[in-house]
Structure formats: C-alpha cells, structure tokens
Design an enzyme around this catalytic site. Structure first.
Site, PDB file in Angstrom:
ATOM      1  N   GLU A 115      65.624  28.446  32.850  1.00  0.00           N
ATOM      2  CA  GLU A 115      66.081  27.246  32.152  1.00  0.00           C
ATOM      3  C   GLU A 115      67.140  27.583  31.112  1.00  0.00           C
ATOM      4  OE1 GLU A 115      62.656  25.092  30.712  1.00  0.00           O
ATOM      5  OE2 GLU A 115      62.092  24.456  32.740  1.00  0.00           O
ATOM      6  N   GLU A 262      58.329  25.400  39.299  1.00  0.00           N
ATOM      7  CA  GLU A 262      57.176  25.066  38.460  1.00  0.00           C
ATOM      8  C   GLU A 262      56.806  23.600  38.668  1.00  0.00           C
ATOM      9  OE1 GLU A 262      57.737  25.940  34.319  1.00  0.00           O
ATOM     10  OE2 GLU A 262      58.583  27.927  34.713  1.00  0.00           O
TER      11      GLU A 262
END
Length: 495
Positions: A115, A262
C-alpha cells in the site's frame, strides 16, 4: 502496515496459478507466536498450498522448503527507497533473499512494498523503478518466468466506484499507475489489491447494507445494478474488484488479472464497531471462501478466478488501535479456531469445520518443567482420567513427560468440548489436526473414542494466569507416582 507473514491460496487466469484458491494472512504481532515449523504444520493441516511472507524471514523460508507450498516474499516498505534507487541494491536483495532459497523453497512472486501510494507516498516516485530493478535481477538469475513481481494497493486508490463502471484511479497517481500497469502487462504479472467490504460498510453511513457486505443472499429487487452496464451485483467484494477492472480499462489496460491480497472481517470490536462480531466474521469468511472457490468470477469477468488472501490466520493481540485490530484471525496463537467456519462440503480447504478432528498437544520446544506443571494440573484440578498413563497401561509408553503431558492436556481439551482457552497451559500447548494416538494408546477424541465431559468450572492455566498451575508433583522423572494413584482412587470413591 506492520511487517507480517501472510499465507494464502491463490489463483488468477495467469497460467502458473490455474484455478482459484483461498488462503489466509498471518500477522506476526502475536504473543507466543508459533514457530515457523508450527505455522507450516497448521498450513498443511488446513490444506493451504500458497504462502506469502511480508518479508523474507529465513527461518520461515527454511520451514517451507521441500513442502511444495508456493511462496510470495516481500520487500518491506522500509527497504523500498534503497532498492528503488539502486540496481545493485535490488540485485543483492534478490540474491540473498530469493536465489539463496530456490528451488527448495518454491518462491513464485515478490510483493514490492505494501500500500505504498496511500501509506508511504514519499516512496511512490521510486516504486516502479524498484519493481523494474527486482525484475532485472530475476532475469539475470533466469528466474523471471517462475517468479512474478507486483505491489499491493489499498482499494482506496480507486475513486467513484459506485457504480463500478465509472470507477477510476486517483488521478494524482497517474504518473505512477500508468507505468506500473505497463510493467505488469509486459511481465505477465497481476494487480495486487486489498479488498475490505467491512470498511466499505462501516464508512458508507448506511448506504451499504450489511447483508450486501457479508455475501448474504439478496432478493432480486435489492441487488445493486450498474446503470451503465446493467450488471447485477450481489456483494461488495465483486463490486470493488470490478471497479478495479474498470479503472484499469479507463487507462486502456484490459488484460491484467487481479489478485486480492487481503480480505476479511473482524470477530470483535469496540463500542464504535458493533458489527465486528464472531457471527459476522464467520458469515463473511465462509461465504467468501465458497464464492472464490466456485470460480464464478465477477459480473464483469465471469469465470475468471479471483485468488484471495483472507486476513488473517492468527489474532494479533499485540497490534495497536481499535479492538478490531486484534481480532481478524481465524485461529488463536495456540491453533484453536476462533470460530468454526461454515464449510461443510466445500472441499479440503480449512480443516477447522465440524467434519474434522482437532487435538491438543505439547509444543515441540516446550519447557519440561512447564509440561510437568500442565500434566500435574490436568490430572488434578482438571479432573482428567490419567489412568491410561499408569505403568503397564496402554499409554504408559513412551515414558516421558512430553508424551504423558500430551495425553493429559488433550484429554482435558476434549472433555471441555475444545472450547477457546482450553489448549494453552501457559503457552506450552497447541491445537493440531494430526491424531497423536499411537499403537494401542488411543487419545480421547480419536476415532469416536468417548470423551466424558466435566461439570467442573476449572480452566486450564493460560499465559494470562497469575498462579503457577503446578500443584503437588504427580509426575516425577517419567513415572507417575503414588500421588496420582491416590488421586485416581479418591476420584472413584467420590464418584
């Protein structure tokens, strides 16, 4: 995001992965974190065939060697700037952390950072360079066909995703996203995306229904319809994935597969998170597993597999933040399930459903004195029938504290109906799906052997207990003493 070990089963329509798989993330911010050997044993027991590490932990890579489990390793965010600015640094990283472990450890991909655009924006200018330098090192090692390179993104990089067809990437990141997508396309890699319907639901101010986030069946008139494409959406997960596909199409990229790195739902939250419950977590993850494994794809990409990592394997009790941060796991650190997934008939993935047996056993590296204390407690306050451990009885051999303690703590775990907290014993015990029975010594819970429940309220000593859990020594030097015989006689008299 903290460094963490993530395990997963994955697949996309990239040929190396084949059909869809499901797996889990495993965070490592855990008190009494299981050893790499114990983690791998749990992966095998749960049928997990792909593993991702958020770093390149050598002990974990060694434990995974010769298992056939596919491994994704990661460049941690704190190394990204150095690797993104130096081809030599990237080459050294690949040599030390990848080349040194293959082919024994089956490394199939490298995740560069995590991220980055949303959590480490100052490193964004070197992100694509880092991917290219890592790729160049793989080419030099003749590993580029075996190992893919990508980077996970938060779904928040996608804007205006309702409906999915009008979604686009935050234009602020176009100078990074366009060359990144060109890299993924040219190398046959995939876009890694973190998809959290829980947060989409929590942040929607009531716009997103809970059932829509949890994959619960919706009547046709409640399904979301994309007015531009007339595609029907029955869940948030598909809508977010398709939003990413449409966002790539907006930039003229139409053949890059998506890997969901995820996804999950917390089982407990604070007062501001009333929908973080065991029931909702079970519902979401059970439905997610079924949805992914049926290979139905998404409305935009029907039949295209969406490999997915469930976040996560273990509850992480050491993470800071709201209560939910500690409660995303499917299992406690000792291997006991937080809840039983509703997966009957869905295949061999995840053996924590009711069709499978679990046992409580002593950890391989447990301290002998602590094991003796566990044995003492189970055969005393725990009210376990330890008579099979007496000399001449079926479970006397092997005559050592590890074997005897394993029998006793498993008997306690079974008589307490495998409830949470009954397989810990101050951290020396863990849950396994491997039957520890041997020869004529059949352990409680094995092959239908009856287990007598107890009406007592005594709980096994846990890592949070303030007492020692050790009463008078029933066990000494590998032999049950007359103290335990007396205890057994007295228990019979009392009965």
């Amino acid at each position: 995001m903290a460094l963490r070990l993530i395990v997963f089963l994955l697949a996309t329509y990239v040929p190396v992965y084949g059909d869809a798989f499901i797996g889990v993330n495993i965070g490592t911010d855990v008190t009494n974190m299981p050893s790499p050997t114990e983690v791998v044993a749990l992966l095998k027991a749960q049928g997990i065939q792909h593993v991702r590490l958020y770093d390149t932990d050598r002990a974990m890579l060694r434990a995974l060697a010769n298992t056939g489990i596919r491994v994704i390793v990661s460049v941690p965010n704190d190394l990204l700037l150095g690797i993104g600015q130096s081809n030599a640094t990237a080459a050294n990283w690949v040599a030390r952390n990848v080349v040194a472990h293959v082919p024994a450890t089956n490394i199939t991909a490298i995740a560069v950072g995590s991220e980055v655009l949303t959590t480490l924006p100052n490193a964004a200018p070197v992100l694509v360079s880092a991917l290219k330098f890592i790729q160049a090192a793989l080419v030099a090692a003749n590993l580029d066909q075996q190992i893919k390179v990508s980077t996970p993104h938060s779904s928040s990089v996608i804007l205006d995703s309702l409906p999915p067809s009008q979604a686009f990437f935050n234009k602020t990141w176009d100078p990074v996203m366009v060359p990144l997508l060109k890299f993924l396309q040219s190398t046959g890699s995939f876009l890694m995306l973190n998809v959290y319907p829980y947060y989409d639901y929590m942040q929607s101010d009531g716009v997103v229904p809970l059932d829509y986030a949890l994959f619960r069946p919706l009547p046709p008139n409640k399904e979301a319809i994309d007015s531009n494409t007339l595609l029907h959406y029955t869940n948030v997960f598909d809508a977010v994935v398709d939003a990413a596909y449409f966002a790539m199409s907006y930039l003229k990229f139409t053949n890059i597969p998506i890997l969901v790195t995820e996804s999950g739902w917390p089982s407990k939250g604070d007062s501001a998170e009333p929908d973080a419950t065991i029931d909702n977590a079970n519902t979401y993850n059970s439905n997610l597993i079924r949805h992914v494994l049926n290979n139905s794809g998404t409305p935009k990409q029907p039949g295209v597999a969406i490999g997915t990592y469930i976040y996560e394997l273990y509850n992480e009790d050491l993470r800071s933040g709201p209560v939910s941060e500690n409660n995303w796991g499917l299992f406690y650190a000792n291997g006991a399930p937080v809840y039983t997934l509703h997966l009957t008939g869905s295949g061999t993935v995840f053996a924590n459903d009711t069709t499978n047996q679990t046992f409580c056993v002593a950890k391989s590296n447990a301290d002998g004195k602590m094991l003796q204390a566990a044995l003492d407690w189970a055969c005393g306050p725990g009210k376990v029938d330890c008579s099979p451990l007496l000399q001449g009885q079926e479970c006397y051999e092997p005559n050592n504290v590890v074997a005897h303690a394993t029998y006793a703590i498993n008997a306690y775990y079974q008589q307490m109906a495998k409830s949470a907290g009954t397989c810990d014993f101050k951290g020396v015990a863990s849950v396994t799906t491997t039957d520890p029975s041997h020869g004529s010594c059949i352990f409680p819970g094995s092959g239908g052997k009856k287990v007598s429940s107890t009406n007592g309220t005594a709980l096994a000593p846990s890592s949070n207990s303030t007492n020692s859990g050790c009463l008078a020594q029933y066990y000494n030097g590998g032999t049950l003493t007359s103290s335990v015989i007396l205890t057994l006689i007295l228990s019979i008299v009392v009965m």
